[in-house]
Write a protein that holds these residues in place. Structure first.
Motif, PDB file in Angstrom:
ATOM      1  N   GLU A  21       0.833  -1.203   0.000  1.00 52.10           N
ATOM      2  CA  GLU A  21       0.000   0.000   0.000  1.00 52.10           C
ATOM      3  C   GLU A  21       0.872   1.260   0.000  1.00 52.10           C
ATOM      4  O   GLU A  21       0.574   2.231  -0.705  1.00 52.10           O
ATOM      5  CB  GLU A  21      -0.919  -0.011   1.220  1.00 52.10           C
ATOM      6  N   LEU A  22       1.939   1.240   0.775  1.00 58.35           N
ATOM      7  CA  LEU A  22       2.805   2.413   0.853  1.00 58.35           C
ATOM      8  C   LEU A  22       3.543   2.666  -0.457  1.00 58.35           C
ATOM      9  O   LEU A  22       3.864   3.817  -0.792  1.00 58.35           O
ATOM     10  CB  LEU A  22       3.793   2.250   2.001  1.00 58.35           C
ATOM     11  N   LYS A  23       3.809   1.618  -1.214  1.00 56.46           N
ATOM     12  CA  LYS A  23       4.414   1.821  -2.530  1.00 56.46           C
ATOM     13  C   LYS A  23       3.478   2.614  -3.437  1.00 56.46           C
ATOM     14  O   LYS A  23       3.915   3.353  -4.321  1.00 56.46           O
ATOM     15  CB  LYS A  23       4.741   0.474  -3.173  1.00 56.46           C
ATOM     16  N   LEU A  24       2.174   2.506  -3.173  1.00 57.79           N
ATOM     17  CA  LEU A  24       1.180   3.215  -3.981  1.00 57.79           C
ATOM     18  C   LEU A  24       0.879   4.608  -3.446  1.00 57.79           C
ATOM     19  O   LEU A  24       0.684   5.544  -4.214  1.00 57.79           O
ATOM     20  CB  LEU A  24      -0.120   2.400  -4.031  1.00 57.79           C
ATOM     21  N   VAL A  25       0.805   4.748  -2.123  1.00 53.98           N
ATOM     22  CA  VAL A  25       0.303   5.998  -1.548  1.00 53.98           C
ATOM     23  C   VAL A  25       1.279   6.676  -0.590  1.00 53.98           C
ATOM     24  O   VAL A  25       0.988   7.754  -0.073  1.00 53.98           O
ATOM     25  CB  VAL A  25      -1.033   5.752  -0.809  1.00 53.98           C
ATOM     26  N   GLY A  26       2.440   6.082  -0.341  1.00 56.83           N
ATOM     27  CA  GLY A  26       3.347   6.623   0.661  1.00 56.83           C
ATOM     28  C   GLY A  26       4.150   7.828   0.221  1.00 56.83           C
ATOM     29  O   GLY A  26       4.739   8.516   1.050  1.00 56.83           O
ATOM     30  N   GLY A  27       4.209   8.068  -1.063  1.00 55.15           N
ATOM     31  CA  GLY A  27       4.933   9.234  -1.547  1.00 55.15           C
ATOM     32  C   GLY A  27       6.434   9.069  -1.578  1.00 55.15           C
ATOM     33  O   GLY A  27       7.176  10.037  -1.783  1.00 55.15           O
ATOM     34  N   GLY A  28       6.936   7.835  -1.349  1.00 54.96           N
ATOM     35  CA  GLY A  28       8.363   7.589  -1.445  1.00 54.96           C
ATOM     36  C   GLY A  28       9.192   8.265  -0.368  1.00 54.96           C
ATOM     37  O   GLY A  28      10.367   8.565  -0.573  1.00 54.96           O
ATOM     38  N   ARG A  29       8.569   8.526   0.798  1.00 57.36           N
ATOM     39  CA  ARG A  29       9.289   9.153   1.909  1.00 57.36           C
ATOM     40  C   ARG A  29       8.876   8.469   3.214  1.00 57.36           C
ATOM     41  O   ARG A  29       7.876   7.743   3.241  1.00 57.36           O
ATOM     42  CB  ARG A  29       8.975  10.643   1.982  1.00 57.36           C
ATOM     43  N   PRO A  30       9.599   8.687   4.296  1.00 64.37           N
ATOM     44  CA  PRO A  30       9.192   8.080   5.563  1.00 64.37           C
ATOM     45  C   PRO A  30       7.804   8.565   5.984  1.00 64.37           C
ATOM     46  O   PRO A  30       7.491   9.750   5.881  1.00 64.37           O
ATOM     47  CB  PRO A  30      10.265   8.573   6.548  1.00 64.37           C
ATOM     48  N   ARG A  31       6.987   7.625   6.448  1.00 68.79           N
ATOM     49  CA  ARG A  31       5.624   7.969   6.860  1.00 68.79           C
ATOM     50  C   ARG A  31       5.336   7.419   8.249  1.00 68.79           C
ATOM     51  O   ARG A  31       5.797   6.339   8.628  1.00 68.79           O
ATOM     52  CB  ARG A  31       4.593   7.372   5.885  1.00 68.79           C
ATOM     53  N   LEU A  32       4.535   8.174   8.981  1.00 73.38           N
ATOM     54  CA  LEU A  32       3.998   7.696  10.243  1.00 73.38           C
ATOM     55  C   LEU A  32       2.640   7.072   9.927  1.00 73.38           C
ATOM     56  O   LEU A  32       1.736   7.748   9.424  1.00 73.38           O
ATOM     57  CB  LEU A  32       3.857   8.857  11.234  1.00 73.38           C
ATOM     58  N   VAL A  33       2.510   5.795  10.189  1.00 78.95           N
ATOM     59  CA  VAL A  33       1.302   5.045   9.845  1.00 78.95           C
ATOM     60  C   VAL A  33       0.488   4.787  11.118  1.00 78.95           C
ATOM     61  O   VAL A  33       1.030   4.320  12.126  1.00 78.95           O
ATOM     62  CB  VAL A  33       1.657   3.704   9.176  1.00 78.95           C
ATOM     63  N   LEU A  34      -0.789   5.090  11.053  1.00 80.38           N
ATOM     64  CA  LEU A  34      -1.713   4.845  12.164  1.00 80.38           C
ATOM     65  C   LEU A  34      -2.734   3.805  11.739  1.00 80.38           C
ATOM     66  O   LEU A  34      -3.451   3.992  10.753  1.00 80.38           O
ATOM     67  CB  LEU A  34      -2.424   6.138  12.562  1.00 80.38           C
ATOM     68  N   ALA A 391      -3.394   7.371   7.947  1.00 83.12           N
ATOM     69  CA  ALA A 391      -4.319   6.490   8.660  1.00 83.12           C
ATOM     70  C   ALA A 391      -4.779   5.384   7.725  1.00 83.12           C
ATOM     71  O   ALA A 391      -5.229   5.648   6.600  1.00 83.12           O
ATOM     72  CB  ALA A 391      -5.526   7.286   9.174  1.00 83.12           C
ATOM     73  N   VAL A 392      -4.651   4.141   8.170  1.00 74.61           N
ATOM     74  CA  VAL A 392      -5.032   2.991   7.345  1.00 74.61           C
ATOM     75  C   VAL A 392      -6.065   2.145   8.079  1.00 74.61           C
ATOM     76  O   VAL A 392      -6.134   2.131   9.307  1.00 74.61           O
ATOM     77  CB  VAL A 392      -3.803   2.120   6.998  1.00 74.61           C
ATOM     78  N   ARG A 393      -6.851   1.458   7.301  1.00 71.63           N
ATOM     79  CA  ARG A 393      -7.811   0.486   7.824  1.00 71.63           C
ATOM     80  C   ARG A 393      -7.756  -0.749   6.944  1.00 71.63           C
ATOM     81  O   ARG A 393      -7.808  -0.634   5.728  1.00 71.63           O
ATOM     82  CB  ARG A 393      -9.225   1.078   7.870  1.00 71.63           C
ATOM     83  N   LYS A 394      -7.602  -1.902   7.566  1.00 69.59           N
ATOM     84  CA  LYS A 394      -7.419  -3.162   6.830  1.00 69.59           C
ATOM     85  C   LYS A 394      -6.263  -3.054   5.837  1.00 69.59           C
ATOM     86  O   LYS A 394      -6.293  -3.610   4.746  1.00 69.59           O
ATOM     87  CB  LYS A 394      -8.715  -3.540   6.097  1.00 69.59           C
ATOM     88  N   GLY A 395      -5.226  -2.306   6.243  1.00 68.72           N
ATOM     89  CA  GLY A 395      -4.033  -2.182   5.419  1.00 68.72           C
ATOM     90  C   GLY A 395      -4.158  -1.236   4.243  1.00 68.72           C
ATOM     91  O   GLY A 395      -3.246  -1.145   3.422  1.00 68.72           O
ATOM     92  N   ARG A 396      -5.280  -0.511   4.147  1.00 67.82           N
ATOM     93  CA  ARG A 396      -5.504   0.415   3.036  1.00 67.82           C
ATOM     94  C   ARG A 396      -5.612   1.845   3.553  1.00 67.82           C
ATOM     95  O   ARG A 396      -6.145   2.083   4.637  1.00 67.82           O
ATOM     96  CB  ARG A 396      -6.799   0.060   2.281  1.00 67.82           C
ATOM     97  N   LYS A 397      -5.142   2.780   2.773  1.00 70.05           N
ATOM     98  CA  LYS A 397      -5.210   4.184   3.163  1.00 70.05           C
ATOM     99  C   LYS A 397      -6.654   4.620   3.332  1.00 70.05           C
ATOM    100  O   LYS A 397      -7.500   4.390   2.471  1.00 70.05           O
ATOM    101  CB  LYS A 397      -4.538   5.057   2.096  1.00 70.05           C
TER     102      LYS A 397
END
Length: 407
Positions: A21-34, A391-397
């Motif tokens: 999912e982060l490869k699609l929506v993470g923006g290619g930078r470090p992210r804080l995931v909730l 913020a993700v739910r079921k592994g999706r943004k």
């Protein structure tokens, strides 16, 4: 038909899904995931067995994001907040004009003055005279606040910090309490007593053979009860008709306070996202809900230090952790490596906040643009380092929220 990307076997399924999912929506930078599913679980745990006639107070510093605070406040049915930082305080009263605010630490007079200056220049329906309690620890600080209240032509609500065993300041004797209460009593037009705060982060921290958690908690509550009874018996005219706000707890002890607490106002925040420093016996039913995802920038075989190869080669033979080297985007966070398993921070190369180095066995299959996951040790400082929360739910943004600003 879109083909679902396969999960990298180097990850557990949970983190494999997040990686994709982060490869699609993470923006290619470090992210804080909730993880909102884990947050919901923790909220349910929080509400479980919640004591009647006791308010929940949400700690802003631990969850420094307006949308996150709104989400939790709605779920908990509470508009009570605890603030520790003046810039955050000014932002919160703009967004929650009906909120009830209690300071979690005594602020320097300059910060208090700054709050009123900014509030007056950006007025809202929030009324500090009835919705904000300032925390006071000494007679000197109360005198400072009194002078400002007189200058502002306001009536400051005063909550008194009492020492119930933490030994981090606050009232430590009835004589000091007398001095504070006498000053409040003499200036009813500018000061109003609204409560006591007894913070007990020390409970359970001593080794069990010195003092058990139950004994430590019982002692702290006895002290708090003693201060409360002293106020009620000696200064009954200062006790407001709506009663005093008796605040306590915090994430490490919130579950203990659900039984036999002297408090009618309990604070918590960090436990709802459960960073690694909150892996405590009292929070065993809570789930980790926050992670740092750092993209891999480079992958190199083995491990090489600058200088002669004679230094690096033996390391690869001594331990399998030096079978591969990964350079990541960012680093040096207050966090622990979490996924994939078998990764290690390099103890020799040195830390870097720009391009940290992580080592692992040859069997770990990571390529550039994959992510290495960390678990923050705390939330209050780490969340602010990333600017936004994914913020993700079921592994999706599901959402992308900004953190509070520090102008």
């Amino acid at each position: 038909m879109t083909t679902k990307p396969s999960l990298n076997p180097s990850y557990a399924p949970y983190f494999g899904q997040l990686n994709n999912e982060l490869k699609l929506v993470g923006g290619g930078r470090p992210r804080l995931v909730l993880d909102l599913d884990a947050l919901d679980h923790n909220l349910s745990q929080m509400k479980k067995n919640w004591p009647a006639n006791t308010q929940f107070r949400l700690v802003i510093k631990s969850l420094p994001c307006i949308e996150l605070l709104q989400y939790i406040a709605h779920q908990m049915g509470s508009m009570n907040f605890m603030a520790f930082h003046q810039p955050f305080l000014n932002q919160i009263v703009q967004v929650f004009p009906k909120g009830n605010l209690l300071l979690g630490k005594p602020l320097p007079l300059a910060a208090v003055s700054e709050f009123y200056q900014l509030h007056q220049s950006n007025p809202t329906a929030f009324n500090p005279d009835s919705q904000l309690q300032w925390l006071i620890d000494t007679s000197e600080r109360l005198q400072q606040y009194l002078t400002l209240a007189q200058q502002q032509q306001r009536r400051f609500q005063i909550n008194i910090e009492v020492n119930i065993g933490l030994q981090r300041g606050g009232v430590n004797a009835n004589s000091t309490l007398d001095s504070l209460l006498t000053t409040i009593q003499r200036h009813p037009e500018h000061l109003k007593l609204t409560g006591l705060m007894g913070y007990d982060a020390h409970v359970g921290k001593l080794p069990g053979f010195i003092e058990s958690r139950n004994t430590s908690y019982r002692k702290s509550q006895a002290r708090l009860k003693g201060y409360l009874e002293y106020v009620q018996q000696n200064y009954p005219q200062l006790v407001p008709s709506e009663g005093l706000t008796i605040n306590g707890a915090g994430s490490p002890t919130i579950e203990i306070h659900k039984q036999q607490s002297q408090c009618n106002d309990l604070s918590a925040g960090s436990c709802l996202v459960k960073p690694a420093n909150f892996d405590l016996a009292t929070l065993q039913d809570y789930q980790p809900a926050c992670f740092i995802a750092a993209p891999v920038i480079k992958t190199l075989p083995g491990f090489a230090l600058p200088g002669p190869e004679i230094i690096s080669k033996p390391l690869q033979r001594i331990h399998q952790r030096f079978g591969q080297t990964f350079f990541i985007y960012g680093g040096d966070w207050k966090a622990r490596l979490t996924s994939p398993k078998g990764l290690y921070e390099n103890p020799i190369y040195g830390s870097s906040a720009n391009q940290a180095i992580v080592n692992g066995a040859k069997s770990i299959n990571l390529a550039p643009d994959d992510h290495i996951f960390f678990r923050p040790k705390e939330s209050e400082a780490v969340f602010l380092q990333f600017g936004r929360i994914l913020a993700v739910r079921k592994g999706r943004k599901e959402a992308d929220w900004p953190v509070l600003q520090q102008p």
